[in-house]
Scaffold this active site. Structure first.
Site, PDB file in Angstrom:
ATOM      1  N   ASP A  95       0.883  -1.230   0.012  1.00 64.09           N
ATOM      2  CA  ASP A  95      -0.023  -0.081   0.047  1.00 64.09           C
ATOM      3  C   ASP A  95       0.875   1.185   0.094  1.00 64.09           C
ATOM      4  OD1 ASP A  95       1.206  -0.165   2.623  1.00 64.09           O
ATOM      5  OD2 ASP A  95      -0.739  -0.428   3.478  1.00 64.09           O
ATOM      6  N   HIS A  96       1.904   1.325   0.718  1.00 62.80           N
ATOM      7  CA  HIS A  96       2.568   2.547   0.837  1.00 62.80           C
ATOM      8  C   HIS A  96       3.493   2.798  -0.533  1.00 62.80           C
ATOM      9  CE1 HIS A  96       1.771   1.931   5.029  1.00 62.80           C
ATOM     10  NE2 HIS A  96       2.260   3.030   5.467  1.00 62.80           N
ATOM     11  N   ASP A 160       3.699  -0.775  11.693  1.00 65.87           N
ATOM     12  CA  ASP A 160       3.169   0.361  10.999  1.00 65.87           C
ATOM     13  C   ASP A 160       2.407   0.945  12.373  1.00 65.87           C
ATOM     14  OD1 ASP A 160       2.494   1.956   8.640  1.00 65.87           O
ATOM     15  OD2 ASP A 160       1.073   2.441  10.130  1.00 65.87           O
ATOM     16  N   ARG A 448      -1.493  12.427  10.064  1.00 69.79           N
ATOM     17  CA  ARG A 448      -0.346  13.193  10.126  1.00 69.79           C
ATOM     18  C   ARG A 448      -0.260  14.335   9.254  1.00 69.79           C
ATOM     19  NH1 ARG A 448       3.037   8.000  11.247  1.00 69.79           N
ATOM     20  NH2 ARG A 448       2.298   7.754  13.324  1.00 69.79           N
ATOM     21  N   SER A 643       6.235   7.530  12.935  1.00 72.12           N
ATOM     22  CA  SER A 643       6.172   6.231  12.262  1.00 72.12           C
ATOM     23  C   SER A 643       7.045   5.223  12.965  1.00 72.12           C
ATOM     24  CB  SER A 643       6.859   6.333  10.980  1.00 72.12           C
ATOM     25  OG  SER A 643       7.379   5.057  10.631  1.00 72.12           O
ATOM     26  N   ARG A 645       8.796   2.843  11.425  1.00 72.77           N
ATOM     27  CA  ARG A 645       9.800   2.570  10.596  1.00 72.77           C
ATOM     28  C   ARG A 645      11.196   2.252  11.588  1.00 72.77           C
ATOM     29  NH1 ARG A 645       9.222   8.279   7.908  1.00 72.77           N
ATOM     30  NH2 ARG A 645       7.141   8.005   7.733  1.00 72.77           N
TER      31      ARG A 645
HETATM   32  C1  MIC Z   1       3.400   6.647   8.534  1.00 71.13           C
HETATM   33  O1  MIC Z   1       1.865   6.862   8.562  1.00 71.13           O
HETATM   34  O2  MIC Z   1       4.088   7.385   9.066  1.00 71.13           O
HETATM   35  C2  MIC Z   1       3.454   5.348   7.883  1.00 71.13           C
HETATM   36  C3  MIC Z   1       4.222   5.703   6.583  1.00 71.13           C
HETATM   37  O3  MIC Z   1       2.608   4.470   7.580  1.00 71.13           O
HETATM   38  C4  MIC Z   1       4.468   4.731   8.838  1.00 71.13           C
HETATM   39  C5  MIC Z   1       5.165   3.451   8.430  1.00 71.13           C
HETATM   40  C6  MIC Z   1       6.301   3.625   7.603  1.00 71.13           C
HETATM   41  O4  MIC Z   1       6.987   4.611   7.714  1.00 71.13           O
HETATM   42  O5  MIC Z   1       6.516   2.794   6.713  1.00 71.13           O
HETATM   43  C7  MIC Z   1       3.976   4.332  10.490  1.00 71.13           C
HETATM   44  O6  MIC Z   1       3.091   5.065  10.683  1.00 71.13           O
HETATM   45  O7  MIC Z   1       4.448   3.557  11.100  1.00 71.13           O
HETATM   46 FE1  SF4 Z   2      -0.744   4.795   5.048  1.00 69.04          FE
HETATM   47 FE2  SF4 Z   2       0.347   5.564   7.393  1.00 69.04          FE
HETATM   48 FE3  SF4 Z   2      -0.944   7.092   5.803  1.00 69.04          FE
HETATM   49 FE4  SF4 Z   2      -1.991   5.224   7.015  1.00 69.04          FE
HETATM   50  S1  SF4 Z   2      -1.253   6.955   7.921  1.00 69.04           S
HETATM   51  S2  SF4 Z   2      -2.472   5.837   4.997  1.00 69.04           S
HETATM   52  S3  SF4 Z   2      -0.785   3.731   6.883  1.00 69.04           S
HETATM   53  S4  SF4 Z   2       0.681   6.220   5.287  1.00 69.04           S
END
Ligand code: MIC
Ligand code: SF4
Length: 751
Positions: A95-96, A160, A448, A643, A645
């Site tokens: 998805d990302h 995640d 976010r 995140s 990550r």
């Molecule tokens: C996000 O919303 O910041 C992400 C991208 O989903 C991250 C995961 C990632 O950095 O791959 C998260 O929330 O953990």
């Molecule tokens: Fe994707 Fe993270 Fe955004 Fe949710 S918050 S849509 S998991 S990047």
């Protein structure tokens, strides 16, 4: 089909007995969070009760979920663990890595072409090790998990931070770094500090423009981005029962933005309805048999002050719609006050784009509420002033929304439907003109809104609101517009007002989908081979990190003293860098490039003490590494927020940074640092942060005595010859100290 029904049935068959044992052992009524946690202990009941916020506890989660951007690193680590198959049901979701540019079909195809190597890698690893694989286009991990896997009372972890979304279906679902997922998939216990408990009592009932999103926007304003750290937020009260299951998911989802370990709700009719609507009547039947144990005990909810560490009360009847931002999700402003605040702060009033969807707000209910506003625009002859985009959360929601004519409604007001993926939410938005870095405003229903997050432009002011509010604002095109009170002038010159939005909790004709995008793994994957080309720029097999030398670290340099907000987006940016998530050395070239250097107020410009010159953070750090000089990173409060990550921990580690010393950490990041063999330290006295100079040399003088509960001593030698002794705290327990000594937790697992 119900996935893993055997596992769920088996779990429920023992659940009530386990809860009863915990209740008797603790000698008091239990919150829902405690029931779920005590029902998932790795070992039998302990000898004494766990201390909330203090005891490290081994748990046995029921399942693991991973998304493509984090699964690469998680699975690269899992491959080194030498297991044949995952020990618990696990899934990977693509998805990302899907961009949002022109529209769903073309974008999806282009993303598949671009990231084919990675998708193939994930598909073959999944096939080999018994992991369910959700193809690109199937949807966003959290929506797919809610629709297929979440079950009341369950415990899951996911790589995640918004894994917490599954709290909407009564789970304790927690975001972790890949190394934690590896433990569970390898059949080992998963460790978590027993969380504190925050109770949120909801009274009344939402009406008009207020939606589930506003509950969490309000809570974010109360708790701030770190107020939930180390805590589970448990929602209860009559008001909770009036919120749909997917609405509960929205509330839990964005609990990540207050740093909460997770959020959850007790099982109720809304969850039963959702389980049935998503083809899981069997799970609903099982849960119905355990209703009273799948929620907190009555005594707890009657006297919450006695059982929670903190209690917040919210009256849904009087809750106003909110808009949070810019640049931080906890700057909560009721819609009636946005105009005044925006004018005072000079936020651009013109809204350029309104974006709805994401894992936070992409349910059928969300789509119908937003569509009810979009429909009015047409009926009332309103011109849509801003661009408007929609990212559905899953193929099931998209397909159903299309069948029911909702997507058409969006398209009629100029909306652009993107692929079922993260897209703009993770900086995979090829927004035209973003490179000009103009000051501008966007509104979205994501979670976010950190600087640069959506489009890479640091001057984009992003505000978070419910999908229906975002839709109304996109039509009005003005940040100061309050749809509850203000008129708009239509193309006929008439003054018109919006009626309050209207939504359907679940599709009247049921959900539908042609190809949900699921690929089951091979029964026996032993013959499946997984290849990673040594020439690949996207994937790189992992080398174990070196073990600690056994000596104190002397003469270390400060790589950077980060100032203010330093989220994982600042430490390891997403957007264009997502392409390197499976290649540690390549992605390390973005290490800390977004962090503001306290010594000069600039980003990606730090002093190389070896040459006296300034350079980019990754380059300077590579120079220190090549010269065999140890370094540390210094930071402010809530360092690593955002995140899950683990790249944000692995990259500095790979580049040779040995410690991160900050005023406070976000939970997942602190664990990630520990797992990767780094020293995660906090100032005993915050003001010592100010004493640290750009040209300091640092000695870790008692690292050889590293022990649980015992602070460490760092001596900072300043340029003028003076010294400052800084006492630093840490939260390592004995096994975690062994990770540090071995070089990483994975090194221990491989032994
Ligand atoms: C996000 O919303 O910041 C992400 C991208 O989903 C991250 C995961 C990632 O950095 O791959 C998260 O929330 O953990
Ligand atoms: Fe994707 Fe993270 Fe955004 Fe949710 S918050 S849509 S998991 S990047």
């Amino acid at each position: 089909m119900v996935f893993d029904l055997d596992m769920v049935t088996e779990f429920y068959s023992k659940y009530a007995t386990k809860v009863a044992a915990a209740r008797e052992f603790l000698g008091r009524p239990l919150t829902l969070s405690e029931k779920i946690l005590y029902a998932h202990l790795w070992e039998e009941l302990p000898k004494k009760a766990f201390e909330r916020g203090n005891s490290y506890v081994d748990f046995a989660p029921d399942r693991v979920a991973m998304q493509d951007a984090t699964a690469q690193m998680a699975l690269l680590q899992f491959m080194s663990a030498g297991r044949k198959k995952v020990a618990v049901p696990s899934t990977v979701h693509c998805d990302h890595l899907i961009q949002a540019r022109v529209g769903a079909t073309a974008d999806l195809q282009e993303s598949i072409n671009k990231s084919n190597e990675v998708f193939n890698f994930l598909a073959s690893v999944s096939n080999k090790y018994g992991i369910g694989f959700w193809k690109p286009g199937a949807g966003i991990i959290h929506q797919v998990v809610l629709e297929n896997y979440a079950f009341p009372g369950g415990l899951m972890i996911g790589t995640d931070s918004h894994t917490v979304n599954a709290g909407g279906l009564g789970m304790v679902a927690i975001g972790v770094g890949g190394a934690d997922a590896v433990d569970v998939m390898a059949g080992m216990p998963w460790e978590l500090k027993f969380p504190k408990l925050i109770g949120v009592k909801l009274t009344g009932q939402m009406n008009g423009w207020t939606s589930a999103k506003d509950v969490i926007l309000k809570v974010a304003g109360i708790l701030t981005v770190k107020g939930g750290t180390g805590a589970i937020i448990e929602y209860f009260g009559e008001g909770a029962k009036t919120i749909s299951c997917t609405g509960k998911g929205t509330i839990c989802n964005m609990g990540a933005e207050v740093g909460a370990t997770t959020s959850t709700f007790g099982y109720d009719d809304s969850m039963e309805r959702y389980l049935r609507a998503t083809g899981r009547a069997e799970v609903a039947e099982l849960a119905n048999g355990l209703r009273s144990e799948l929620t907190g005990d009555d005594e707890v909810y009657a006297n919450p002050q006695q059982y929670f560490d903190q209690v917040i009360e919210l009256d849904l009847s009087t809750l106003e719609p909110h808009l949070n931002g810019p640049f931080t999700p906890d700057l909560a402003t009721p819609i009636s006050q946005v105009r005044a605040l925006a004018e005072k702060n000079g936020w651009p009033m013109n809204i350029e784009v309104g974006l709805i969807g994401s894992c936070t707000n992409s349910s059928y209910e969300d789509m119908t509420r937003a569509a009810s506003i979009a429909r009015q625009a047409k009926a009332k002859n309103l011109r849509v002033s801003s661009e408007y985009t929609i990212t559905p959360g899953s193929e099931q929601v998209r397909f159903t929304a299309e069948r029911d004519g909702l997507l058409e409604v969006f398209e009629e007001i100029g909306g652009k439907v993107f692929a079922n993926a993260c897209g703009p939410c993770i900086g995979q938005w090829a927004r035209e003109g973003a490179d000009k870095q103009e000051k501008n405003t966007i509104v979205h229903s994501f979670n976010r809104n950190f600087s640069k997050r959506a489009d890479g432009n640091p001057n984009t002011h992003a505000f978070v609101g419910s999908p229906e509010l975002v839709t109304a604002l996109a039509i009005a095109g003005n940040l100061g517009f309050n749809p509850l009170k203000d008129y708009l002038t239509n193309t006929l010159g008439e003054k018109v007002m919006f009626d309050a939005p209207y939504g359907e909790e679940l599709p009247e004709r049921g959900y539908a989908v042609e190809d949900a995008g699921y690929q089951a793994p091979a029964e026996d994957g032993s013959a499946v081979s997984v290849k990673v080309s040594p020439q690949s720029q996207r994937l790189q097999l992992l080398e174990p990190f070196p073990a600690w030398t056994g000596s104190n670290i002397l003469g270390a340099k400060v790589l950077i003293k980060a100032q203010g907000k330093c989220t994982t987006d600042h430490i390891s940016m997403a957007g264009p860098w997502l392409r390197y998530r499976g290649h540690l050395d390549n992605i390390s070239n973005n290490t800390l490039i977004g962090a503001q250097n306290a010594f000069n107020g600039e980003t990606n410009k730090v002093l190389n003490q070896l040459t006296g010159e300034y350079g980019e953070v990754p380059a300077v750090q590579r120079a220190y590494k090549a010269a065999g000089v140890s370094t540390l990173v210094v930071g402010d409060h809530n360092y690593g927020e955002g995140s899950s990550r683990e790249h944000a921990a692995m990259q500095p580690r790979h580049l040779g940074v040995c410690a991160v010393l900050v005023k406070s950490f976000a939970r997942i990041h602190e664990t990630n640092l520990k797992k990767q063999g780094m020293l995660a330290l906090t100032f005993a006295k915050d003001s010592d942060y100010d004493a640290i100079g750009e040209r300091d040399s640092v000695d870790f003088v008692d690292l050889t005595d590293f022990a649980p509960g015992k602070p460490l001593t760092l001596v900072f030698g300043h340029q003028d010859g003076s010294k400052t002794t800084v006492l630093v705290n840490h939260s390592y327990n004995a096994p975690q100290i062994l990770w540090f000594k071995a070089g990483s937790a994975l090194n221990m697992l491989e032994k």
